[in-house]
Scaffold this motif. Structure first.
Motif, PDB file in Angstrom:
ATOM      1  N   GLY A   1       0.829  -1.228   0.047  1.00 24.63           N
ATOM      2  CA  GLY A   1      -0.079  -0.043   0.158  1.00 24.63           C
ATOM      3  C   GLY A   1       0.800   1.331  -0.097  1.00 24.63           C
ATOM      4  O   GLY A   1       0.223   2.433  -0.044  1.00 24.63           O
ATOM      5  N   ASN A   2       2.213   1.191   0.025  1.00 26.00           N
ATOM      6  CA  ASN A   2       3.127   2.134   0.221  1.00 26.00           C
ATOM      7  C   ASN A   2       4.483   2.004  -0.260  1.00 26.00           C
ATOM      8  O   ASN A   2       5.404   2.282   0.518  1.00 26.00           O
ATOM      9  N   PRO A   3       4.726   1.451  -1.472  1.00 23.22           N
ATOM     10  CA  PRO A   3       6.023   1.407  -1.679  1.00 23.22           C
ATOM     11  C   PRO A   3       6.921   2.589  -2.018  1.00 23.22           C
ATOM     12  O   PRO A   3       6.284   3.666  -2.018  1.00 23.22           O
ATOM     13  N   LEU A   4       8.187   2.506  -1.429  1.00 16.10           N
ATOM     14  CA  LEU A   4       8.895   3.629  -1.722  1.00 16.10           C
ATOM     15  C   LEU A   4       9.813   3.607  -2.855  1.00 16.10           C
ATOM     16  O   LEU A   4      10.477   2.312  -3.118  1.00 16.10           O
TER      17      LEU A   4
ATOM     18  N   LEU B   1       7.212  12.053   4.057  1.00 14.69           N
ATOM     19  CA  LEU B   1       6.759  11.594   5.454  1.00 14.69           C
ATOM     20  C   LEU B   1       5.213  11.028   5.002  1.00 14.69           C
ATOM     21  O   LEU B   1       4.817  11.349   4.042  1.00 14.69           O
ATOM     22  N   TYR B   2       4.308  10.718   5.957  1.00 10.08           N
ATOM     23  CA  TYR B   2       2.945  10.491   5.621  1.00 10.08           C
ATOM     24  C   TYR B   2       2.961   9.195   4.881  1.00 10.08           C
ATOM     25  O   TYR B   2       1.990   8.833   4.348  1.00 10.08           O
ATOM     26  N   ASN B   3       4.016   8.271   5.073  1.00 11.47           N
ATOM     27  CA  ASN B   3       3.805   7.176   4.236  1.00 11.47           C
ATOM     28  C   ASN B   3       3.015   6.029   5.323  1.00 11.47           C
ATOM     29  O   ASN B   3       3.824   4.952   5.708  1.00 11.47           O
ATOM     30  N   GLU B   4       2.023   6.343   5.286  1.00 10.73           N
ATOM     31  CA  GLU B   4       1.046   5.171   5.648  1.00 10.73           C
ATOM     32  C   GLU B   4      -0.019   4.918   4.978  1.00 10.73           C
ATOM     33  O   GLU B   4      -0.415   5.767   3.961  1.00 10.73           O
ATOM     34  N   SER B   5      -0.628   3.754   5.015  1.00  7.01           N
ATOM     35  CA  SER B   5      -1.792   3.174   3.944  1.00  7.01           C
ATOM     36  C   SER B   5      -2.993   2.970   4.821  1.00  7.01           C
ATOM     37  O   SER B   5      -3.096   2.178   5.584  1.00  7.01           O
ATOM     38  N   ASP B   6      -4.185   3.701   4.466  1.00  4.63           N
ATOM     39  CA  ASP B   6      -5.497   3.318   4.991  1.00  4.63           C
ATOM     40  C   ASP B   6      -5.978   1.992   4.619  1.00  4.63           C
ATOM     41  O   ASP B   6      -6.610   1.490   5.277  1.00  4.63           O
ATOM     42  N   GLU B   7      -5.807   1.904   3.179  1.00  7.15           N
ATOM     43  CA  GLU B   7      -5.969   0.498   2.626  1.00  7.15           C
ATOM     44  C   GLU B   7      -5.657  -0.865   3.557  1.00  7.15           C
ATOM     45  O   GLU B   7      -6.437  -1.641   3.450  1.00  7.15           O
ATOM     46  N   PHE B   8      -4.150  -0.660   3.908  1.00  4.86           N
ATOM     47  CA  PHE B   8      -3.952  -1.828   4.682  1.00  4.86           C
ATOM     48  C   PHE B   8      -3.660  -1.591   6.223  1.00  4.86           C
ATOM     49  O   PHE B   8      -3.174  -2.479   7.017  1.00  4.86           O
TER      50      PHE B   8
ATOM     51  N   PHE C   1      -0.368  16.330  -2.210  1.00  2.36           N
ATOM     52  CA  PHE C   1      -0.614  14.853  -2.151  1.00  2.36           C
ATOM     53  C   PHE C   1       0.513  14.037  -1.462  1.00  2.36           C
ATOM     54  O   PHE C   1       0.203  13.086  -0.828  1.00  2.36           O
ATOM     55  N   ALA C   2       1.891  14.501  -1.744  1.00  5.09           N
ATOM     56  CA  ALA C   2       2.806  13.698  -1.349  1.00  5.09           C
ATOM     57  C   ALA C   2       3.178  14.075   0.363  1.00  5.09           C
ATOM     58  O   ALA C   2       3.716  13.216   1.133  1.00  5.09           O
ATOM     59  N   SER C   3       2.231  15.080   0.944  1.00  5.03           N
ATOM     60  CA  SER C   3       2.261  15.214   2.313  1.00  5.03           C
ATOM     61  C   SER C   3       0.914  14.825   2.915  1.00  5.03           C
ATOM     62  O   SER C   3       0.693  15.473   4.142  1.00  5.03           O
ATOM     63  N   ASN C   4       0.614  13.563   2.782  1.00  6.69           N
ATOM     64  CA  ASN C   4      -0.649  13.005   3.082  1.00  6.69           C
ATOM     65  C   ASN C   4      -0.613  11.579   3.266  1.00  6.69           C
ATOM     66  O   ASN C   4      -0.101  10.944   2.301  1.00  6.69           O
ATOM     67  N   ALA C   5      -1.170  10.629   4.050  1.00 12.24           N
ATOM     68  CA  ALA C   5      -1.146   9.230   4.006  1.00 12.24           C
ATOM     69  C   ALA C   5      -1.911   8.922   2.802  1.00 12.24           C
ATOM     70  O   ALA C   5      -3.005   9.490   2.282  1.00 12.24           O
ATOM     71  N   MET C   6      -1.464   7.670   2.158  1.00 13.53           N
ATOM     72  CA  MET C   6      -2.266   7.078   1.091  1.00 13.53           C
ATOM     73  C   MET C   6      -3.647   6.710   1.668  1.00 13.53           C
ATOM     74  O   MET C   6      -3.919   5.807   2.577  1.00 13.53           O
ATOM     75  N   ALA C   7      -4.717   7.278   0.968  1.00 15.91           N
ATOM     76  CA  ALA C   7      -6.145   7.106   1.743  1.00 15.91           C
ATOM     77  C   ALA C   7      -6.735   5.813   0.831  1.00 15.91           C
ATOM     78  O   ALA C   7      -6.104   5.120   0.182  1.00 15.91           O
TER      79      ALA C   7
END
Length: 729
Positions: free
Chosen positions: A163-166, A524-531, A209-215
């Motif tokens: 959900g959040n590859p780097l 930052l904000y590399n978080e996934s709501d999906e997972f 967009f890059a400053s928020n978690a993946m929704a």
């Protein structure tokens, strides 16, 4: 209704004495985002030592400049393209390469190499295979087209990157000192020339967009909103940029990256205390009826901005025409430090420039140390293998993990990017680019996420040591360091504590090794709501060193039989964060590796010895310990290694990841041991003609054939051959 955070909106209204209009809000939203302003991370970055005798330009420009020799300099930069690469992995990775290359080009240097550290979920997942394949292909295709060599990388797999590859990229450029360019403007009245791709609607709001978690899916931008790359145009853009700089037609220059036109056209004049008037309707656009908001905030790729004296504008435009690069005069610099945007005869933006660019509030956020696992969790350690058969099975199981498996399948993607300037083999400890007949640049990248999870300070420290060792085994002392700090949501106190500790660990290690930190990026904000996950702490770095060709540069693989094998450094039974424990599903067990008090002496001595001409092969010991290092070194030449004199259990000896260690082979062991005087080192065996690895331990002798090693380590290739059924997800 304001699109700005309430506190920002209040501050802006107080400063302006009025409500900002929608376009102005868009400027603040993007330029004051974490991605552009480092509002919560900038205070931490002050811990880095950024200067040094070889640093010509440190952090703050598009790229850093460091001295190579009296004639040549290096331009270096590191960036991430994480969020876009999850939505559209091919375009996200490709434009990540394109953007970092333009950062280097804007400094007047021609890009010669990229390094690509990627962090992604395990390849058991079909979606992860799709992501990995497209990320690799996107970066490889772009690199090939623009003729920049991909010389090093890292592929690290963990389910917390689902959900959040780097996608991180390092770029290195080379040029003559006389052609150094900066983004510091020279004079009011000079024109601003935009050249490159016509501006479209892609990437709108990319910085925010890059400053928020993946929704969840409904909140993720459409794939069409992710900037698409045009590598053919980039190649022409590179040639045109270098030509106008070498012909001394440019006063200042910068890439258009995050926040698009809004970012570049405001940040450049601010560096000189000037202002600017931008004519938005003079910008070449892809579509009719584009709004000023779209023109100013789209993140269309392959665009550059240059400050040009009025009398040189025709010459510059002629050169752009020759290279078939669209270009336009889109405004000029002003003495008054006010930023204005005019559109269709009307002033749409009028802002105090210093406030727009530098007025964002910067502060440390609350931090809280997470609850740590008790030290006695060491009792949960895996059962140590006892017999030669059990030990052999443990070694083969370990090297079959995705994080230790062969990267041949990966390097095959990049084989067409190889250039005559690339020296040595793919997949070694460091990539090398030849600059002159006598010297070149050794470069490496990577991270230690598993150790950082247990102790972010130690994890970041070991990351710096490991990368310094990678260039040291090529005979190159560390010249400079770049970082890409990939973390979760800094507004969560535990996440911010992890970020802070990582920065402190990296800063302290770089100072001790005397390697200046010359640039980087914060993601930052590399978080996934999906997972419902946050990524592992991933303070990825790149390290460069200058390597001499006057004596043979050590290979990373066994080259000759009947050479003495020497192990340098101290092995401790500290297995916390090791790949061995991860494979055993005991990630939180064990003691975090300690760092030798004098590791800077070990690294310096390794570099000295490997530059002596007496070392044929040198390989750093890192993930997977001695066992993984030795199996990777086996080629058509093998080795008989005796580890029976080392104290400890078999798995502690074989799989410990204690830092600041290396394996060397030499025809002159007396000379090498004499040079290593004062550094822990022991002779542990001999290389041999047969392509197998014999490991003598107290429990018995284990023999691993080249065929067995190759079969066990082919995990990535086997996984990727399964493919994926969907073209997109």
């Amino acid at each position: 209704m304001s699109m700005l955070p309430a506190e920002d909106h209040k501050l802006i209204v107080e400063k302006l004495g009025r409500e900002p209009n929608t376009l102005e809000q868009g400027f603040f939203l993007n330029l004051w985002s974490e991605h552009c302003s480092y509002r919560s991370s900038g205070v931490l970055l002050r811990n880095f030592k950024t200067d040094g005798e070889n640093v010509i330009i440190g952090p703050g420009d598009d790229a850093a400049i460091v001295k190579f020799d009296d004639e040549y300099v290096l331009s270096v930069a590191m960036e991430s393209h994480n969020h876009p690469s999850y939505v559209d992995p091919y375009s996200g990775a490709a434009t990540g390469v394109g953007g970092i290359v333009r950062d280097v080009i804007s400094m007047g240097m021609r890009s010669v190499a990229v390094l690509a550290p990627f962090y992604i979920g395990p390849l058991d997942s079909e979606k992860n295979r799709w992501l990995f394949d497209n990320i690799l292909q996107g970066s490889a295709d772009y690199s090939k087209t623009i003729k920049v060599a991909a010389v090093r990388g890292e592929s690290y797999f963990d389910e917390r990157y689902n959900g959040n590859p780097l996608v991180n990229v390092v770029c290195v450029g080379v040029g003559k000192k006389e052609n150094i360019m900066t983004s510091i403007p020279k004079a009011a009245g000079n024109r601003l020339i935009l050249f490159g791709s016509k501006t479209g609607r892609d990437g709108l709001g990319g910085a925010s967009f890059a400053s928020n978690a993946m929704a969840e899916d409904e909140d993720v931008p459409e794939k069409s909103a992710i900037p698409a790359g045009d590598a053919d145009l980039e190649r022409r853009l590179i040639d045109a940029t270098i030509e106008i700089i070498e012909k001394k037609l440019v006063e200042s220059c910068r890439d258009l990256g995050a926040a698009g036109m809004a970012g570049a056209t405001s940040e450049l004049p601010d560096k000189g205390g000037l202002g600017a008037l931008i004519l938005a309707d003079a910008v070449p656009v892809k579509y009719d009826n584009m709004t000023a908001y779209e023109i100013m905030l789209a993140e269309t790729q392959e665009r550059m901005l240059a400050e040009i004296k009025p009398e040189n504008v025709p010459k510059v435009l002629d050169i752009m025409k020759k290279h078939d690069v669209p270009a336009a005069d889109i405004g000029y610099l002003t003495k008054e430090p006010v930023y204005r945007v005019e559109y269709k005869g009307k002033i749409e933006v009028e802002l105090p420039l210093r406030f727009l660019v530098q007025g964002v509030p910067k502060f440390e956020l609350p931090s809280k140390e997470p609850a740590k696992r008790p030290a006695d969790l060491i009792s949960k350690k895996p059962k140590s293998p006892q017999t030669p058969d059990e030990i052999k099975k443990s070694v083969l199981t370990l090297i079959s993990s995705y994080n230790l498996a062969s990267r041949k399948w990966v390097w095959d993607k990049y084989k067409e990017t190889t250039l005559p300037s690339v020296v040595g083999e793919s997949g070694g400890d460091a990539g090398i680019i030849k600059v002159t007949d006598k010297k070149g640049v050794a470069m490496t990248c990577g991270c230690e996420p598993a150790v950082s999870l247990l102790d972010p300070y130690i994890g970041a420290t070991i990351t710096v040591i490991e990368n310094a060792m990678n260039v040291a085994v090529k005979g190159a002392p560390g010249l400079c360091l770049l970082d890409n700090l990939n973390f979760g949501n800094p507004k969560k106190p535990e996440q911010y504590w992890v970020l802070k500790q990582s920065v402190l660990g990296m800063a302290d290690a770089a100072k001790k090794l005397n390697i200046p930190v010359v640039g980087g990026n914060v993601s930052l904000y590399n978080e996934s709501d999906e997972f419902n996950t946050a990524i592992l702490p991933t303070p990825a770095i790149g390290v460069l060193g200058i390597v001499s060709f006057e004596k043979p540069v050590p290979s990373s693989f066994f080259k000759a039989a009947d050479e003495t094998v020497i192990m340098v450094g101290t092995t401790n039974p500290e297995m916390g964060g090791s790949e061995y424990y991860r494979v055993s599903k005991m990630e939180m067990a064990g003691v975090v590796p300690s760092v030798p008090a004098d590791y800077e002496k070990v690294v310096a001595k390794i570099a000295e010895v490997c530059a002596s001409g007496f070392v044929t092969t040198a390989h750093d010991i890192s993930k997977g310990g001695i066992a993984a290092a030795l199996t990777k070194m086996v080629s058509n030449v093998g080795a008989d290694v005796d580890l029976s004199k080392m104290n400890g259990l078999s798995d502690e000896i074989l799989f410990s990841e204690s830092p600041a260690r290396a394996i060397l082979t030499t025809k002159s062991p007396e000379k090498v041991m004499a040079l290593l005087n004062g550094i822990p080192a022991i002779e542990i065996g001999k290389t041999k003609k047969s392509a197998d690895l014999s490991l003598k331990l107290n429990a018995g002798t284990v023999v691993l054939t080249k065929a067995e090693i190759d079969e066990a380590s082919s995990t990535i290739e086997k996984a990727m051959k399964k493919g994926y059924t969907q073209k997109s997800y």
